[in-house]
Motif scaffolding. Structure first.
Motif, short mmCIF file in Angstrom:
data_model
loop_
_atom_site.label_atom_id
_atom_site.label_comp_id
_atom_site.label_asym_id
_atom_site.label_seq_id
_atom_site.Cartn_x
_atom_site.Cartn_y
_atom_site.Cartn_z
N GLU B 6 40.61 -41.31 10.91
CA GLU B 6 39.39 -41.59 11.68
C GLU B 6 38.84 -42.99 11.36
O GLU B 6 38.21 -43.62 12.19
CB GLU B 6 38.27 -40.56 11.37
N ALA B 9 39.93 -45.67 13.60
CA ALA B 9 39.33 -45.70 14.93
C ALA B 9 38.09 -46.59 14.97
O ALA B 9 37.60 -46.95 16.03
CB ALA B 9 38.98 -44.29 15.37
N LYS B 10 37.59 -46.98 13.78
CA LYS B 10 36.44 -47.88 13.74
C LYS B 10 36.84 -49.28 14.24
O LYS B 10 36.00 -50.07 14.61
CB LYS B 10 35.91 -48.01 12.31
N ALA B 15 42.09 -48.27 17.42
CA ALA B 15 41.72 -47.06 18.16
C ALA B 15 42.67 -46.83 19.34
O ALA B 15 42.84 -45.71 19.80
CB ALA B 15 40.28 -47.19 18.65
N GLN B 22 48.66 -43.80 14.25
CA GLN B 22 47.45 -43.86 13.42
C GLN B 22 47.64 -43.10 12.12
O GLN B 22 47.27 -43.59 11.05
CB GLN B 22 46.26 -43.27 14.19
#
Lengths: 233, 230
Positions: B6, B9-10, B15, B22
């Motif tokens: 996660e 994704a910043k 993202a 990822q």
């Protein structure tokens, strides 16, 4: 007028970005690429034009320039044999950020945008080649920014002389007019000519019509010279 | 420290990667914390790791003895480092933290593996390089054709856009840089920046305090920023 001609895979061996490509890759590139010829002074593309091709210099020299609204010209770089320019859609830029102009008789190999896009989607080798090209350009522009932002004008002119001298010669020669030298070092012709007179008086250069002969390379190195500046461009 | 997918994704560019890529990146990444004024990498060093900035601020700059030119001020979500990975040459500039900073890091070795195994990661990496390239083309344009006042106005507006907060009377953002660092950003001497700031303040365009800068008249500042004097 520019004339288009066929390119052979052997021609592409001359381009460093294609060295690492497998043979069959060079074959398929040769099929889609075209050869173009330009004479001295001819514009290859203009800043603001929509143009997505990737251009490789097969022979001659191309200058990449930016122009202000007031007509002042800033040279970004000179591209000689093997160098590559263009291809802005990769940046998400619809328009060319700079102008490309032939400095002398120039032969270019052109990879058209559609072919570039198609090959790129299927071929990690080509993406690798592009990465190499753009990383080199990034290094170059980082350096240009420092020189323009943090260096004095005389240091900038000296640096330009060293960068664009043919260092292989016993007496390195810069085949550039004072006008072009001014544009590349971010100043005007009068300042370049005044500085060159000082250098000539000190026995560091000899000014000849259309060219400058460097007699003392070490004297042109800025006081803060780091190793990279000693390397030939 | 382990890195969760996660976190990637910043970053706007990361993202866009497939969940599989990822996860694969997160497994090989590390989380690092730096205090202020720490050098992340130096101009001239071998290829640096890639840093995905999660919090804090960093300056990218080139220096030769007493002269410094700041090239960029990445914000959280931006990436920096690994600029010379593809060419195998020395890092073209240095990176130093301006504030305490956290970042996800990927070593050059890991980056190489990711590029070989995940074609979509190669595309991301190309995007990172070309984004930075685009910034530098603009910087060169500004350095060549705009005067100090116009360049300072450009820097202030760019920062107001990316990190400013609307308050009564204008847009405010952290000062972050010393007077000298502002000079290093616009390519001039500290005294000139001091005078330029003072003039913009006297004309009612900005308010300068120790901690922050308030843009009071961004329209007027924009008009100055757009002037090409050379």
């Amino acid at each position: 007028m520019s004339v288009s001609l066929q390119i052979s895979p052997e021609d592409l061996r001359e381009i460093p970005a294609f060295h690492a490509l497998p043979d069959e890759q060079r074959m398929s590139l040769a099929v889609v690429m075209v050869r173009r010829q330009y004479s001295a002074g001819q514009i290859i593309f203009m800043e603001g034009d929509e143009a997505g091709s990737l251009w490789f210099v097969a022979s001659g020299r191309v200058k990449i320039i930016k122009q202000s609204l007031n007509g002042r010209v800033q040279g970004l770089c000179l591209m000689d044999r093997g160098k590559c320019f263009g291809s802005c859609p990769l940046f998400d830029m619809e328009k060319n950020p700079a102008t490309a102009q032939a400095l002398n008789e120039v032969t270019l190999f052109v990879l058209p945008e559609a072919a570039l896009e198609q090959m790129r989607a299927h071929d990690p080798h080509l993406v690798k080649a592009l990465l190499h090209i753009y990383s080199q350009r990034l290094e170059h522009l980082a350096r240009v920014s420092e020189v323009l932002g943090a260096w004095t004008v005389p240091d900038r002119i000296n640096d330009c002389l060293l960068t664009y001298a043919d260092r292989a010669a016993l007496e390195p020669v810069v085949e550039l007019t004072q006008e072009k030298l001014a544009s590349l070092s971010g100043t005007v012709r009068e300042v370049v000519s005044r500085h060159l007179r000082l250098l000539e008086k000190a026995g560091i250069v000899r000014v000849e019509p259309g060219r400058i002969v460097i007699l003392n390379v070490d004297a042109l190195l800025p006081p803060c010279a780091c190793e990279e500046r000693r390397k030939p461009a | 420290m382990t890195v969760h997918a996660e976190l990637l994704a910043k970053s706007r560019v990361f993202a866009a990667l497939s969940p599989r890529t990822q996860r694969s990146i997160a497994e090989k990444a590390a989380l690092a914390e730096f205090s202020e004024h720490v050098d992340l990498y130096h101009q001239g060093d071998p290829p640096a790791p890639l840093f995905i900035l999660l919090s804090g601020r960093v300056k990218l700059y080139r220096q030769s003895k007493e002269n410094c030119q700041i090239l960029a001020l990445p914000v959280p979500g931006d990436c920096l480092g690994a600029e010379s990975l593809s060419t195998g040459t020395a890092s073209p500039y240095s990176a130093t933290t301006l504030t305490p900073t956290t970042a996800v890091t990927l070593s050059p070795e890991v980056l190489q593996i990711l590029m070989d195994e995940h074609p979509d990661f190669q595309e991301i990496f190309l995007r990172l390089i070309t984004d930075r390239l685009k910034q530098f083309v603009t910087l060169v344009h500004d350095l060549a054709f705009r005067d100090v006042t116009s360049r300072l106005a450009t820097v202030l507006l760019a920062r107001a856009d990316s990190e400013g907060q609307a308050v009564e009377g204008g847009v405010v953002f952290d000062r972050l840089l010393s007077q000298q660092e502002f000079a290093d950003m616009v390519g001039t001497a500290r005294e000139v920046v001091y005078r330029t700031f003072k003039r913009l303040e006297d004309d009612g365009l900005i308010n300068l305090s120790r901690q922050s800068i308030l843009i009071r008249d961004s329209a007027a500042l924009r008009a100055i920023a757009q002037q090409e004097t050379r």
